[in-house]
Design an enzyme around this catalytic site. Structure first.
Site, PDB file in Angstrom:
ATOM      1  N   LYS A  26      73.310  31.322  30.697  1.00 26.85           N
ATOM      2  CA  LYS A  26      73.280  32.362  31.737  1.00 26.85           C
ATOM      3  C   LYS A  26      73.239  33.759  31.125  1.00 26.85           C
ATOM      4  O   LYS A  26      72.458  34.603  31.555  1.00 26.85           O
ATOM      5  CB  LYS A  26      74.512  32.249  32.653  1.00 26.85           C
ATOM      6  N   ARG A 101      82.381  31.375  41.604  1.00 29.33           N
ATOM      7  CA  ARG A 101      82.639  30.074  40.977  1.00 29.33           C
ATOM      8  C   ARG A 101      83.387  29.134  41.910  1.00 29.33           C
ATOM      9  O   ARG A 101      83.680  27.996  41.509  1.00 29.33           O
ATOM     10  CB  ARG A 101      83.474  30.284  39.711  1.00 29.33           C
ATOM     11  N   ARG A 135      78.419  27.921  19.356  1.00 28.47           N
ATOM     12  CA  ARG A 135      78.013  29.268  19.776  1.00 28.47           C
ATOM     13  C   ARG A 135      78.787  30.346  19.005  1.00 28.47           C
ATOM     14  O   ARG A 135      79.982  30.245  18.817  1.00 28.47           O
ATOM     15  CB  ARG A 135      78.288  29.392  21.282  1.00 28.47           C
ATOM     16  N   ARG A 163      84.125  32.724  20.458  1.00 28.92           N
ATOM     17  CA  ARG A 163      85.038  32.911  21.584  1.00 28.92           C
ATOM     18  C   ARG A 163      86.195  31.926  21.488  1.00 28.92           C
ATOM     19  O   ARG A 163      85.995  30.786  21.104  1.00 28.92           O
ATOM     20  CB  ARG A 163      84.284  32.680  22.905  1.00 28.92           C
ATOM     21  N   ARG A 174      86.588  23.360  31.039  1.00 26.57           N
ATOM     22  CA  ARG A 174      85.666  24.238  31.770  1.00 26.57           C
ATOM     23  C   ARG A 174      84.627  23.406  32.523  1.00 26.57           C
ATOM     24  O   ARG A 174      84.227  23.751  33.639  1.00 26.57           O
ATOM     25  CB  ARG A 174      84.976  25.202  30.793  1.00 26.57           C
TER      26      ARG A 174
HETATM   27  P1  AMP Z   1      82.439  32.919  31.302  1.00 19.16           P
HETATM   28  O1  AMP Z   1      82.254  33.984  30.281  1.00 19.16           O
HETATM   29  O2  AMP Z   1      81.663  33.190  32.562  1.00 19.16           O
HETATM   30  O3  AMP Z   1      82.215  31.544  30.753  1.00 19.16           O
HETATM   31  O4  AMP Z   1      83.974  32.980  31.743  1.00 19.16           O
HETATM   32  C1  AMP Z   1      85.019  32.740  30.800  1.00 19.16           C
HETATM   33  C2  AMP Z   1      86.308  32.399  31.528  1.00 19.16           C
HETATM   34  O5  AMP Z   1      86.683  33.497  32.379  1.00 19.16           O
HETATM   35  C3  AMP Z   1      86.224  31.208  32.463  1.00 19.16           C
HETATM   36  O6  AMP Z   1      86.428  29.975  31.786  1.00 19.16           O
HETATM   37  C4  AMP Z   1      87.354  31.514  33.456  1.00 19.16           C
HETATM   38  O7  AMP Z   1      88.623  31.270  32.866  1.00 19.16           O
HETATM   39  C5  AMP Z   1      87.225  33.020  33.605  1.00 19.16           C
HETATM   40  N1  AMP Z   1      86.286  33.389  34.695  1.00 19.16           N
HETATM   41  C6  AMP Z   1      85.112  34.085  34.585  1.00 19.16           C
HETATM   42  N2  AMP Z   1      84.530  34.259  35.770  1.00 19.16           N
HETATM   43  C7  AMP Z   1      85.344  33.644  36.678  1.00 19.16           C
HETATM   44  C8  AMP Z   1      85.279  33.448  38.087  1.00 19.16           C
HETATM   45  N3  AMP Z   1      84.238  33.927  38.822  1.00 19.16           N
HETATM   46  N4  AMP Z   1      86.292  32.761  38.684  1.00 19.16           N
HETATM   47  C9  AMP Z   1      87.343  32.294  37.992  1.00 19.16           C
HETATM   48  N5  AMP Z   1      87.450  32.429  36.651  1.00 19.16           N
HETATM   49  C10 AMP Z   1      86.470  33.100  35.998  1.00 19.16           C
END
Ligand code: AMP
Length: 216
Positions: A26, A101, A135, A163, A174
């Protein structure tokens, strides 16, 4: 054979949602969509990581969920988005990346902004763990690499970071969160006639070409 084509009337003054499992690409595809549409990227993951790095109370609250690979509570995320959407650059719509989400987040979003298109990047689970665990990110440019699929140039490889939640245990959590809480949104948006699905299990440029075709 009759090929059925679906045409989306994409209203370019409205927002676009980029949807898919963790590691679907993404972030990478978001860069190209930002360039093509001029819309700012609104990534809740990036916003939470920035809050964490700045040591804010929001960052501290989100930390335990993020590191475990669990979703941060809806009310925290919805407050964050409400505040972000009040900024001047959000007036002509944004590109949401990693948000919404959950159905609760999507319902809140429907009250905050008009969504004209949801692009879902489809990748099977078995491809995801390998993608995420390998990654790496260049902290200076934000560019994403992969130890096997996209090695970084030797001169920058020393500064790459991984990360904290890109380990196998957090990835499995996740993925579970994605299947239980996020993937029902695909049906929710499909029923509204907004969902376009692209195949994310191919070369990045080919994924990008499918997304361009949807946008055009
Ligand atoms: P991402 O970078 O989008 O993979 O997000 C990393 C982490 O941030 C996720 O595993 C969640 O813990 C948190 N997170 C990011 N966006 C959301 C969301 N819209 N709702 C809930 N948790 C989120």
């Amino acid at each position: 054979m009759l090929i059925e084509k679906v045409y989306f009337a994409v209203d370019m003054s409205q927002s676009i949602v980029l949807f898919g499992p963790p590691g679907a690409g993404k972030g990478t595809q978001a860069d190209a969509i930002v360039e093509a549409t001029g819309k700012p990227q609104v990534s809740t993951g990036d916003m939470l990581r920035a809050a964490l790095a700045a040591g804010t109370s929001l960052g501290l609250e989100a930390k335990k969920y993020m590191e475990a690979g669990e979703l941060v509570p809806d009310d925290v995320i919805i407050d964050l988005i409400e505040e972000r959407m009040q900024q001047d650059d959000a007036g002509d719509g944004v590109l949401f990346d990693g948000f919404p989400r959950t159905i609760t987040q999507a319902e809140a979003l429907a009250k905050i902004a008009e969504v004209s298109l949801v692009i879902s990047i489809d990748v099977p689970d078995n491809a995801i763990v390998e993608r995420i665990v390998g990654r790496r990110m260049d902290p200076e440019t934000g560019d994403i690499y992969h130890v096997t699929f996209k090695p970084a140039p030797a001169e920058i490889s020393g500064r790459l970071i991984q990360r904290k939640d890109d380990n196998e245990e957090a990835v499995r959590t996740r993925l579970t969160a994605y299947h239980n809480q996020t993937s029902p949104l695909a049906i929710w948006y499909a029923e509204k006639g907004l969902l376009a699905t692209v195949n994310g299990n191919q070369a990045m440029d080919d994924v990008g070409a499918e997304i361009s075709a949807v946008l055009n």
